[in-house]
Design an enzyme around this catalytic site. Structure first.
Site, short mmCIF file in Angstrom:
data_model
loop_
_atom_site.label_atom_id
_atom_site.label_comp_id
_atom_site.label_asym_id
_atom_site.label_seq_id
_atom_site.Cartn_x
_atom_site.Cartn_y
_atom_site.Cartn_z
N HIS A 1 -8.52 0.85 -3.77
CA HIS A 1 -9.41 0.55 -2.66
C HIS A 1 -10.14 1.83 -2.28
O HIS A 1 -9.55 2.74 -1.69
CB HIS A 1 -8.53 0.03 -1.49
CG HIS A 1 -9.30 -0.28 -0.24
ND1 HIS A 1 -8.66 -0.54 0.95
CD2 HIS A 1 -10.62 -0.38 0.01
CE1 HIS A 1 -9.57 -0.78 1.89
NE2 HIS A 1 -10.75 -0.69 1.34
N MET B 1 -12.39 3.86 -0.10
CA MET B 1 -13.02 3.99 1.23
C MET B 1 -13.76 5.31 1.21
O MET B 1 -13.39 6.28 1.89
CB MET B 1 -11.93 3.95 2.32
CG MET B 1 -11.37 2.55 2.50
SD MET B 1 -9.80 2.53 3.38
CE MET B 1 -8.69 2.75 1.98
N ASP C 1 -4.91 3.40 -1.61
CA ASP C 1 -5.97 3.61 -0.63
C ASP C 1 -6.60 4.99 -0.78
O ASP C 1 -6.00 6.00 -0.44
CB ASP C 1 -5.39 3.47 0.79
CG ASP C 1 -5.14 2.01 1.15
OD1 ASP C 1 -6.08 1.22 1.00
OD2 ASP C 1 -4.02 1.68 1.56
N MET D 1 -9.35 7.60 0.39
CA MET D 1 -10.14 7.89 1.60
C MET D 1 -10.76 9.29 1.47
O MET D 1 -10.13 10.20 0.93
CB MET D 1 -9.25 7.85 2.83
CG MET D 1 -8.49 6.54 2.98
SD MET D 1 -7.58 6.50 4.52
CE MET D 1 -6.68 4.94 4.33
N ASP E 1 -6.43 -6.95 4.08
CA ASP E 1 -5.93 -5.58 4.16
C ASP E 1 -5.86 -5.12 5.61
O ASP E 1 -6.89 -4.94 6.25
CB ASP E 1 -6.84 -4.66 3.34
CG ASP E 1 -6.23 -3.29 3.14
OD1 ASP E 1 -5.12 -3.04 3.65
OD2 ASP E 1 -6.88 -2.46 2.46
N MET F 1 -11.11 -6.70 5.60
CA MET F 1 -10.35 -5.71 6.38
C MET F 1 -9.97 -6.34 7.71
O MET F 1 -10.85 -6.75 8.48
CB MET F 1 -11.19 -4.45 6.62
CG MET F 1 -11.52 -3.63 5.40
SD MET F 1 -10.11 -3.09 4.41
CE MET F 1 -9.12 -2.19 5.61
N HIS G 1 -1.24 -1.29 -4.32
CA HIS G 1 -2.52 -1.00 -3.66
C HIS G 1 -2.61 0.50 -3.34
O HIS G 1 -1.71 1.07 -2.73
CB HIS G 1 -2.58 -1.82 -2.37
CG HIS G 1 -3.88 -1.75 -1.63
ND1 HIS G 1 -4.98 -2.54 -1.96
CD2 HIS G 1 -4.26 -1.02 -0.56
CE1 HIS G 1 -5.97 -2.29 -1.12
NE2 HIS G 1 -5.57 -1.37 -0.26
N SER H 1 0.85 -1.19 0.00
CA SER H 1 0.00 0.00 0.00
C SER H 1 0.89 1.24 0.00
O SER H 1 1.68 1.44 0.92
CB SER H 1 -0.88 0.02 1.25
OG SER H 1 -1.43 1.32 1.41
C1 DX5 Z 1 -6.25 0.88 5.80
C2 DX5 Z 1 -5.79 0.65 4.39
C3 DX5 Z 1 -4.66 -0.29 4.28
C4 DX5 Z 1 -3.42 0.14 4.97
C5 DX5 Z 1 -2.63 -1.06 5.34
O1 DX5 Z 1 -7.38 1.65 5.80
O2 DX5 Z 1 -6.86 0.16 3.60
O3 DX5 Z 1 -4.40 -0.62 2.92
O4 DX5 Z 1 -2.64 1.01 4.23
O5 DX5 Z 1 -1.53 -0.64 6.09
P1 DX5 Z 1 -0.76 -1.61 7.08
O6 DX5 Z 1 -0.24 -2.74 6.24
O7 DX5 Z 1 0.30 -0.74 7.64
O8 DX5 Z 1 -1.75 -2.09 8.10
ZN ZN Z 2 -6.45 -0.68 1.52
#
Ligand code: DX5
Ligand code: ZN
Length: 227
Positions: free
Chosen positions: A70, A72, A39, A41, A177, A141, A37, A12
């Site tokens: 991903h 969110m 993320d 948000m 994840d 998750m 990946h 990520s």
């Molecule tokens: C959390 C994200 C993850 C996150 C994982 O909301 O969706 O992808 O970056 O990070 P680690 O591997 O540090 O838990």
């Molecule tokens: Zn993620």
């Protein structure tokens, strides 16, 4: 994208140097990652804000493997086309993000992307029973979404087992994840997961000037294969 169940490591970029995305992506790919990946948000569905479509389009030019986006965000449907246009190969939305996940999966596939559905830790495996013929990936998750570097929630391993049984022979990836380390990876791999997202445990200790550390970190997580 051909389907297989071989173990895939998806760093990520949430844990990478935000001032250096291009070089960070080139470094992790050179060091053997399988997917990248991203993320996304929105500060509403989760308490953090990250990347919009223009940034995804900019980093896409540096990704030779698979761009795994991903989302969110809520509502999500209005933004799917923009992330598809930015070059996503896989777009994952949360089942908790709105009441019309079936339509969301249809919309993602209509854009020519693989469709993923993500489940928060409190959401049961059975919630996606009627989506199984609509999805290419299920993301479990193993932390509450919003931040990297959180602790793995062990109760989710049982959920992975249940999903693996529900999926049967369908060509659906199980992605994990959150909180993946060389210690937690074997648990979810044994339960049936094939895509492991890892942020902090891949980028820890390395940099674009010292990318060999990324390679060591990726291999340490991958060593879980066959455990
Ligand atoms: C959390 C994200 C993850 C996150 C994982 O909301 O969706 O992808 O970056 O990070 P680690 O591997 O540090 O838990
Ligand atoms: Zn993620």
């Amino acid at each position: 994208m051909d389907f297989d169940r071989a173990l895939k490591i998806a760093p990520s970029i949430l844990s990478s140097d935000f001032a250096n995305f291009g070089k960070e992506i080139e470094a992790i790919e050179a060091q053997g990652c399988d997917w990248v990946h991203v993320d996304v948000m929105d500060g509403h569905f989760v308490p953090n804000l990250t990347f919009g479509p223009p940034l995804c389009a900019a980093i896409r030019k540096h990704i030779k493997t698979v761009m795994d986006v991903h989302l969110m965000i809520s509502p999500v449907d209005a933004h799917i086309q923009a992330y598809a246009d930015a070059g996503a190969d896989v777009i994952t939305a949360h089942i908790e993000a709105g009441p019309h996940s079936h339509r969301t999966m249809q919309a993602i596939r209509a854009e020519g992307c693989k469709a993923g559905i993500a489940l928060n830790p409190a959401t049961p495996a059975g919630s996606i029973e009627y989506l199984l013929d609509m999805v290419d990936l299920v993301c479990v998750m193993t932390v509450n979404p919003g931040f990297g570097g959180q602790k793995f929630i062990y109760s989710q391993v049982e959920k992975v087992h249940s999903l693996r049984a529900m999926i049967g022979d369908r060509p659906i990836h199980i992605e994990i994840d959150g909180g993946i380390t060389p210690e937690t990876a074997p648990l979810v791999a044994a339960a049936g997961a094939d895509v492991l997202v890892a942020g902090s445990s891949v980028f820890k200790g390395g940099s674009v000037d010292n990318p060999a550390v990324y390679g060591n970190n990726i291999r340490a997580i991958r060593a879980t294969e066959g455990v």
